[in-house]
Enzyme design. Sequence first.
Site, PDB file in Angstrom:
ATOM      1  N   THR A  63     -67.531 -10.600 -27.824  1.00  0.00           N
ATOM      2  CA  THR A  63     -68.322 -11.826 -28.009  1.00  0.00           C
ATOM      3  C   THR A  63     -68.138 -12.430 -29.394  1.00  0.00           C
ATOM      4  O   THR A  63     -68.698 -13.479 -29.693  1.00  0.00           O
ATOM      5  CB  THR A  63     -69.831 -11.534 -27.793  1.00  0.00           C
ATOM      6  OG1 THR A  63     -70.185 -10.438 -28.659  1.00  0.00           O
ATOM      7  CG2 THR A  63     -70.142 -11.170 -26.363  1.00  0.00           C
TER       8      THR A  63
ATOM      9  N   ASP B  96     -72.259  -0.086 -26.717  1.00  0.00           N
ATOM     10  CA  ASP B  96     -72.528  -0.239 -28.150  1.00  0.00           C
ATOM     11  C   ASP B  96     -71.740   0.851 -28.877  1.00  0.00           C
ATOM     12  O   ASP B  96     -71.639   1.982 -28.387  1.00  0.00           O
ATOM     13  CB  ASP B  96     -74.035  -0.046 -28.394  1.00  0.00           C
ATOM     14  CG  ASP B  96     -74.461  -0.621 -29.733  1.00  0.00           C
ATOM     15  OD1 ASP B  96     -75.271  -1.549 -29.745  1.00  0.00           O
ATOM     16  OD2 ASP B  96     -73.976  -0.129 -30.777  1.00  0.00           O
ATOM     17  N   LEU B  97     -71.193   0.506 -30.033  1.00  0.00           N
ATOM     18  CA  LEU B  97     -70.411   1.524 -30.763  1.00  0.00           C
ATOM     19  C   LEU B  97     -71.292   2.660 -31.277  1.00  0.00           C
ATOM     20  O   LEU B  97     -70.784   3.687 -31.713  1.00  0.00           O
ATOM     21  CB  LEU B  97     -69.651   0.879 -31.925  1.00  0.00           C
ATOM     22  CG  LEU B  97     -68.381   0.109 -31.568  1.00  0.00           C
ATOM     23  CD1 LEU B  97     -67.530  -0.126 -32.797  1.00  0.00           C
ATOM     24  CD2 LEU B  97     -67.549   0.812 -30.516  1.00  0.00           C
TER      25      LEU B  97
ATOM     26  N   LEU C 243     -62.560  -4.265 -31.956  1.00  0.00           N
ATOM     27  CA  LEU C 243     -62.917  -5.362 -32.869  1.00  0.00           C
ATOM     28  C   LEU C 243     -64.395  -5.345 -33.242  1.00  0.00           C
ATOM     29  O   LEU C 243     -64.815  -6.109 -34.115  1.00  0.00           O
ATOM     30  CB  LEU C 243     -62.589  -6.720 -32.215  1.00  0.00           C
ATOM     31  CG  LEU C 243     -61.194  -6.896 -31.626  1.00  0.00           C
ATOM     32  CD1 LEU C 243     -61.018  -8.320 -31.118  1.00  0.00           C
ATOM     33  CD2 LEU C 243     -60.115  -6.582 -32.650  1.00  0.00           C
TER      34      LEU C 243
ATOM     35  N   SER D 122     -59.423  -4.242 -42.530  1.00  0.00           N
ATOM     36  CA  SER D 122     -59.755  -5.455 -43.297  1.00  0.00           C
ATOM     37  C   SER D 122     -59.126  -5.457 -44.677  1.00  0.00           C
ATOM     38  O   SER D 122     -59.039  -4.419 -45.346  1.00  0.00           O
ATOM     39  CB  SER D 122     -61.276  -5.520 -43.450  1.00  0.00           C
ATOM     40  OG  SER D 122     -61.623  -6.479 -44.415  1.00  0.00           O
TER      41      SER D 122
ATOM     42  N   GLU E 269     -60.607  -6.445 -47.103  1.00  0.00           N
ATOM     43  CA  GLU E 269     -61.687  -6.015 -48.015  1.00  0.00           C
ATOM     44  C   GLU E 269     -61.411  -4.613 -48.564  1.00  0.00           C
ATOM     45  O   GLU E 269     -61.903  -4.247 -49.628  1.00  0.00           O
ATOM     46  CB  GLU E 269     -63.021  -5.986 -47.267  1.00  0.00           C
ATOM     47  CG  GLU E 269     -63.807  -7.265 -47.310  1.00  0.00           C
ATOM     48  CD  GLU E 269     -64.403  -7.574 -48.673  1.00  0.00           C
ATOM     49  OE1 GLU E 269     -65.132  -6.734 -49.214  1.00  0.00           O
ATOM     50  OE2 GLU E 269     -64.130  -8.669 -49.190  1.00  0.00           O
TER      51      GLU E 269
ATOM     52  N   TYR F  35     -69.337  -2.101 -46.385  1.00  0.00           N
ATOM     53  CA  TYR F  35     -68.485  -2.541 -45.274  1.00  0.00           C
ATOM     54  C   TYR F  35     -67.053  -2.064 -45.496  1.00  0.00           C
ATOM     55  O   TYR F  35     -66.423  -1.476 -44.604  1.00  0.00           O
ATOM     56  CB  TYR F  35     -68.531  -4.072 -45.179  1.00  0.00           C
ATOM     57  CG  TYR F  35     -67.475  -4.671 -44.279  1.00  0.00           C
ATOM     58  CD1 TYR F  35     -67.634  -4.698 -42.894  1.00  0.00           C
ATOM     59  CD2 TYR F  35     -66.307  -5.224 -44.822  1.00  0.00           C
ATOM     60  CE1 TYR F  35     -66.654  -5.245 -42.078  1.00  0.00           C
ATOM     61  CE2 TYR F  35     -65.329  -5.780 -44.003  1.00  0.00           C
ATOM     62  CZ  TYR F  35     -65.511  -5.792 -42.632  1.00  0.00           C
ATOM     63  OH  TYR F  35     -64.537  -6.324 -41.813  1.00  0.00           O
TER      64      TYR F  35
END
Length: 340
Positions: free
Chosen positions: A10, A63-64, A85, A134, A136, A157
């Site tokens: 989503t 759900d993870l 993802l 990522s 990041e 994160y």
Amino acid sequence: MRTALITGVTGQDGSYLVDFLLAKDYVVHGVIRRASTFNTQRIDHIYKDPHNSKARFFLHYGDLSDGTGLRHIIERVQPDEVYNLAAQSHVKVSFEQPEYTADVVATGTLRLLEALRDYMQNTKNKSRFYHACSSEMYGNAPPPQSETTPFAPRSPYAVSKLAAYGYCVNYRESYDMFICNGILFNHESPRRGETFVTRKITRAMTRIKLGLQDKLYLGNLEAKRDWGYAKDYVEAMWLMLQQDKCADYVISTDATYSVKDFLNQVAKQLELDWEKYVEIDPRYFRPTEVNCLLGDSSKAREELGWKVKTSFNELVTMMVEHDLELARQERTLLDAGHIL
Ligand code: NAP
Ligand code: GDD
């Protein structure tokens, strides 16, 4: 027909990946979280009633944070390819919810890997696994950043994404699983979440243009990011899983712009002077900032044949045009007396 399973279906990337895989004749299954309000806006345009015999896109609650549920989904779906993802993907929020972020981003990936490993062992089926890492993870490592740049994460994160990256490498080496880490730099679109800086800017400046709001509150305008178009980037995810050997790849435009540059470009298109409307609110500063992300995607270009199709200016134009239309719709409703 090949079967793909997508977590985070989503989200911005999940929705573009569904479009892409359905066009390639895949059967696509997505994991969706139960929510009290609808969270399927980005995939509504492709979802068909599963009773329809032509339906090739199916949704499953999961759900993870729930390993048992993930196992059941994998056993039911029997995927050839898994695209992981799903994430609490907001860097600033990860400072406020570090435990939750670690549970979903790091341990959640581990749960999915374990479920897939057991499924492969029990059935002898082979599945390929893409993991959304990522840029990041590079933190303030000097640019340009490539696959060989040492990681230096600067947020909960980024630390969690690095742990997930490590699990993926470990499962690849330990169990001979086909696993790719995609180290994607920032990518945006009209479907971008509205609290990420690009979309926050295009939403606010277009609303300001039509007299729907007065101010835009932002944080650090000096941070630089390598911004690409999400639709171009999901192709790279798929390409990684089509190779003979699995590997990790940087996906980026190899150009960097500051938040201020983005603001300037949006304001230019709307013929607005952003300095009249933008105020700095310290609440949007992060305890530790990543100053400059600039990718080097030469490995992906050489080995995957992937390349950037959309320029920075084209991306900004696309987002501004989309959000201007949304603002026009709001304006029309307001002028007709609707309370928004
Ligand atoms: P996004 O729009 O924030 O989407 C995240 C997706 O994960 C949503 O579908 C969300 O569901 C789902 N999700 C969140 N928590 C979950 C949980 N506990 N269990 C199951 N699903 C959960 O993110 P995106 O921009 O599409 O990014 C996709 C992935 O790439 C993420 O892992 C992100 O960290 C990573 N990434 C993104 C970028 C970028 O610039 N976009 C760059 C590098 C890496 P709801 O819709 O219900 O919230
Ligand atoms: N969100 C936000 N809101 N960011 C702001 C704001 C603001 O009001 N003002 C300035 N910024 C700055 C942030 O400090 C950061 O330096 C930059 O804008 C980009 O912020 P985001 O759009 O939130 O993205 P991000 O770079 O932190 O993270 C995104 O890209 C990562 C890849 O590098 C997310 O999509 C991550 O999930 C992704 O991994």
